[in-house]
Design an enzyme around this catalytic site. Structure first.
Site, PDB file in Angstrom:
ATOM      1  N   CYS A 125       0.850  -1.184   0.000  1.00 24.58           N
ATOM      2  CA  CYS A 125       0.000   0.000   0.000  1.00 24.58           C
ATOM      3  C   CYS A 125       0.887   1.236   0.000  1.00 24.58           C
ATOM      4  CB  CYS A 125      -0.880  -0.019   1.250  1.00 24.58           C
ATOM      5  SG  CYS A 125      -1.952   1.419   1.394  1.00 24.58           S
ATOM      6  N   GLU A 168      -8.701  -0.501  -2.794  1.00 26.77           N
ATOM      7  CA  GLU A 168      -8.995   0.950  -2.826  1.00 26.77           C
ATOM      8  C   GLU A 168     -10.356   1.243  -2.213  1.00 26.77           C
ATOM      9  OE1 GLU A 168      -6.529   2.695  -3.274  1.00 26.77           O
ATOM     10  OE2 GLU A 168      -5.292   1.140  -4.208  1.00 26.77           O
ATOM     11  N   HIS A 171     -10.187   1.625   1.455  1.00 24.76           N
ATOM     12  CA  HIS A 171      -9.649   2.902   1.935  1.00 24.76           C
ATOM     13  C   HIS A 171     -10.759   3.927   2.178  1.00 24.76           C
ATOM     14  CE1 HIS A 171      -5.300   2.687   2.052  1.00 24.76           C
ATOM     15  NE2 HIS A 171      -5.200   2.175   0.833  1.00 24.76           N
TER      16      HIS A 171
END
Ligand SMILES: [Zn+2]
Length: 200
Positions: A125, A168, A171
């Site tokens: 990441c 993603e 996140h």
């Protein structure tokens, strides 16, 4: 040492800088660009990474500029995906580029379905430098949302592309790979991350 070096050493090297060939110079340049990009991406310990992003309501120039900036940062950082929370913007948008089909951006993504046989593979990441941990992901994913102009988009993803998009998507809810891995790898990852945090 390359053959090239032999010819120059005798009379030209008054300074101590190592002589780089074109490939080495390109690598050093890419590395400098990567470091500069990473410095603009929120790193572990930054509270923004733990917050939940809000739905986007305005599909304006501001949003398109954000997406352009995120794509440029993803490229410079040599990443395959970047979420808005990673640049400290709490909006539900991420960009990803898992293959050679070019960068894609999705705004207000919704997971329509997860499927296939789940697979475990290592993930890194851009906000957790030096960490790679195994994470289980669905191998098929259907996402629906908007593009930066507000038009509906649907992405049917498989394998690596599905993995990147799930990373993603996480996140946007403040979830990171250290939350998705096993206890042993989480402990190792935190040991890698902690000294760096204390130096900030
Ligand atoms: Zn990430």
């Amino acid at each position: 040492m390359s053959e090239h070096d032999h010819h120059h050493h005798e009379h030209q090297h008054a300074h101590d800088e190592p002589e780089l060939d074109a490939d080495e110079r390109a690598d050093a340049e890419a590395e400098a660009i990567r470091h500069y990009a990473l410095a603009q991406i929120r790193q572990y310990g930054d509270p923004a990474l733990r917050l939940t992003a809000h739905e986007v309501t305005e599909f304006d120039d501001d949003l398109r500029r954000l997406v352009d900036r995120m794509i440029a940062l993803m490229h410079d950082a040599q990443g395959v995906g970047l979420a808005a929370t990673q640049v400290g913007v709490l909006r539900r948008v991420f960009v990803f580029e898992p293959d050679d089909q070019g960068p894609r951006a999705i705004v207000n993504p919704a997971v329509v379905s997860r499927g296939g046989e789940p697979e475990t593979d290592e993930e890194g990441c851009l906000s957790l430098q030096g960490v790679r941990v195994p994470v289980e992901r669905a191998t098929e994913l259907v996402l629906e949302g908007k593009d930066p102009n507000g038009d509906a988009v649907r992405h049917e993803l498989a394998g690596y592309a599905a993995r990147v998009a799930q990373h993603e998507f996480d996140h946007l809810d403040g979830v990171m790979i250290i939350d998705r891995t096993d206890d042993e790898h989480r402990r190792e990852a935190l040991a890698t991350l902690r000294p760096r945090v204390s130096l900030r």
